[in-house]
Design a protein around this motif. Structure first.
Motif, PDB file in Angstrom:
ATOM      1  N   GLU A 139      65.184  44.769   7.041  1.00 41.67           N
ATOM      2  CA  GLU A 139      65.943  44.470   5.824  1.00 41.67           C
ATOM      3  C   GLU A 139      67.429  44.346   6.139  1.00 41.67           C
ATOM      4  O   GLU A 139      68.137  43.492   5.588  1.00 41.67           O
ATOM      5  N   PHE A 140      67.920  45.193   7.036  1.00 37.59           N
ATOM      6  CA  PHE A 140      69.314  45.149   7.465  1.00 37.59           C
ATOM      7  C   PHE A 140      69.544  43.979   8.421  1.00 37.59           C
ATOM      8  O   PHE A 140      70.537  43.269   8.326  1.00 37.59           O
ATOM      9  N   ILE A 151      73.260  32.459   9.960  1.00 33.83           N
ATOM     10  CA  ILE A 151      72.803  33.176  11.139  1.00 33.83           C
ATOM     11  C   ILE A 151      71.640  34.066  10.752  1.00 33.83           C
ATOM     12  O   ILE A 151      71.474  34.414   9.580  1.00 33.83           O
ATOM     13  N   ARG A 152      70.821  34.425  11.717  1.00 30.38           N
ATOM     14  CA  ARG A 152      69.734  35.372  11.468  1.00 30.38           C
ATOM     15  C   ARG A 152      69.675  36.378  12.607  1.00 30.38           C
ATOM     16  O   ARG A 152      69.974  36.047  13.761  1.00 30.38           O
ATOM     17  N   GLY A 153      69.285  37.608  12.282  1.00 29.39           N
ATOM     18  CA  GLY A 153      69.222  38.656  13.282  1.00 29.39           C
ATOM     19  C   GLY A 153      67.999  38.523  14.168  1.00 29.39           C
ATOM     20  O   GLY A 153      66.937  38.083  13.710  1.00 29.39           O
ATOM     21  N   VAL A 154      68.144  38.909  15.425  1.00 23.76           N
ATOM     22  CA  VAL A 154      67.032  38.863  16.373  1.00 23.76           C
ATOM     23  C   VAL A 154      66.595  40.280  16.756  1.00 23.76           C
ATOM     24  O   VAL A 154      65.419  40.615  16.695  1.00 23.76           O
ATOM     25  N   PHE A 155      67.546  41.131  17.144  1.00 22.05           N
ATOM     26  CA  PHE A 155      67.177  42.513  17.466  1.00 22.05           C
ATOM     27  C   PHE A 155      68.381  43.436  17.391  1.00 22.05           C
ATOM     28  O   PHE A 155      69.527  42.985  17.376  1.00 22.05           O
ATOM     29  N   TYR A 156      68.077  44.749  17.338  1.00 25.13           N
ATOM     30  CA  TYR A 156      69.097  45.785  17.313  1.00 25.13           C
ATOM     31  C   TYR A 156      69.246  46.436  18.686  1.00 25.13           C
ATOM     32  O   TYR A 156      68.358  46.357  19.534  1.00 25.13           O
ATOM     33  N   GLY A 157      70.355  47.114  18.859  1.00 28.81           N
ATOM     34  CA  GLY A 157      70.587  47.908  20.055  1.00 28.81           C
ATOM     35  C   GLY A 157      71.746  48.845  19.781  1.00 28.81           C
ATOM     36  O   GLY A 157      72.253  48.924  18.651  1.00 28.81           O
ATOM     37  N   GLU A 158      72.159  49.563  20.803  1.00 28.86           N
ATOM     38  CA  GLU A 158      73.339  50.427  20.663  1.00 28.86           C
ATOM     39  C   GLU A 158      74.047  50.520  22.001  1.00 28.86           C
ATOM     40  O   GLU A 158      73.456  50.326  23.053  1.00 28.86           O
ATOM     41  N   GLU A 159      75.334  50.813  21.943  1.00 24.96           N
ATOM     42  CA  GLU A 159      76.142  50.911  23.160  1.00 24.96           C
ATOM     43  C   GLU A 159      76.786  52.281  23.297  1.00 24.96           C
ATOM     44  O   GLU A 159      77.802  52.445  23.954  1.00 24.96           O
ATOM     45  N   GLY A 160      76.156  53.269  22.642  1.00 25.75           N
ATOM     46  CA  GLY A 160      76.674  54.625  22.729  1.00 25.75           C
ATOM     47  C   GLY A 160      77.629  54.952  21.600  1.00 25.75           C
ATOM     48  O   GLY A 160      78.090  54.078  20.863  1.00 25.75           O
ATOM     49  N   PHE A 161      77.924  56.238  21.448  1.00 27.85           N
ATOM     50  CA  PHE A 161      78.876  56.657  20.426  1.00 27.85           C
ATOM     51  C   PHE A 161      80.285  56.205  20.804  1.00 27.85           C
ATOM     52  O   PHE A 161      80.638  56.123  21.974  1.00 27.85           O
TER      53      PHE A 161
END
Length: 337
Positions: A139-140, A151-161
């Motif tokens: 949904e996000f 644009i459309r989202g493909v995937f999430y990730g993170e790069e640390g705090f």
């Protein structure tokens, strides 16, 4: 005999249809166009997000049998995240994909994405991944497209705090008072810095190194891996591990680029996205710990924050202001810990 003939005719018809379908599929595969997609990344390839981008590229090219290739333009050669988004959303076609910080979409009307950048939302990485792998995450991820952005989202990730760093010594929250801290043009980030008693100063990411070097700003904030990958520790060797926000990231593709792809190629993109998301979750923490050890060995003054309560209290106003219109949704995220 009649029944045998009927069966034989049915088998013959079935074989003919299968052959025709196979020929059609082969023809479509043969007609599938090779597509090259330009992928923008503001950080170097040896950063967590850079490595994630390379892995995504490899998976796309493998799953599409080489019919889709990804050209990663790293280290900000195509501009800052906002430069890239301005180009894409303004109708530019030179960039097809980009890795962006989730909060970068806030300035373009993505209200849900804003919740991912609220200070002290995620208690740890496990909390973030509980969200990113939940039924709520799509949904996000799809919000930009749902609100009419191309644009459309493909995937999430993170790069640390994300943590603050500065040319001056930082021993605690009180040392931020009066400091000029670099921010992107984001209301949440601006409000957080003011709440901490500092002065938010908008500087382009590409100009941050020189701004720190010349004193235009006293400090900034970044995830640990990006802090080192961009050599900010050379001019701002004081790092305080306040962990105010988790660096949630997402990869997006433009509608124009999406329209160039066959259904099979689109499936390859999305499947590669799932694999890249899992890869990012696998490497991020270890990669960050290695970088932190390297920074300490190089003499960076690293200060731990044992109690983050004063930090959270100082940013309480900006948290409440930016979540009140989506309080129930924000609470859903908070409850995933």
């Amino acid at each position: 005999m009649k029944r045998v003939l009927i069966v034989l005719l049915a088998l013959l018809l079935s074989s003919t249809l299968l052959f025709a379908a196979g020929e059609k599929e082969a023809a479509e595969a043969g007609a599938e166009k090779n597509v090259k997609l330009v992928y923008a990344e503001v950080n170097p390839l040896d950063s967590i997000v850079g490595k994630t981008g390379v892995y995504f590229k490899e998976q796309v090219e493998k799953l599409s049998d080489g019919t889709v290739t990804i050209d990663i333009q790293a280290s900000g050669v195509l501009g800052s995240e906002n430069d890239v988004l301005d180009s894409i959303l303004g109708g530019g076609t030179s960039i097809d994909m980009s890795r962006i910080s989730a909060f970068a979409l806030t300035s373009y009307g993505a209200e849900k994405s804003k919740l991912l950048s609220i200070p002290f939302t995620f208690e740890n990485r496990e909390h973030f991944w509980a969200f990113a792998n939940s039924d709520l995450a799509p949904e996000f991820l799809n919000e930009p497209h749902d609100i009419g952005l191309p644009i459309r989202g493909v995937f999430y990730g993170e790069e640390g705090f994300r943590h603050f760093f500065a040319a001056k010594h930082i021993g605690g929250i009180e040392d931020l008072a009066g400091m000029k801290l670099r921010v992107s043009n984001d209301p949440v980030m601006n409000g957080m810095v003011r709440g901490l008693g500092a002065s938010p100063t908008v500087v382009s990411f590409g100009e941050l190194y020189s701004a720190l070097q010349t004193g235009v700003v006293d400090g900034a904030e970044q995830p640990i891996a990006n802090y080192k990958a961009n050599a900010f520790h050379e001019v701002a060797p004081n790092l305080i591990l306040d962990g105010h926000t988790l660096g949630a990231i997402q990869v997006v593709i433009t509608d124009t680029a999406w329209g160039k792809l066959s259904e099979r190629q689109r499936e390859a993109i999305m499947e590669a996205g799932k694999l890249a998301q899992a890869y990012n979750a696998e490497i991020s923490e270890n990669a960050e710990n290695e970088v932190l050890a390297e920074l300490k060995a190089e003499g960076v003054n690293v200060v731990d924050v044992a109690d983050k309560t004063p930090w959270a209290e100082a940013t309480k106003a900006v948290i409440e202001e930016n979540t009140k219109s989506q309080a129930a949704l924000y609470q859903q995220i908070k409850d995933m810990k």
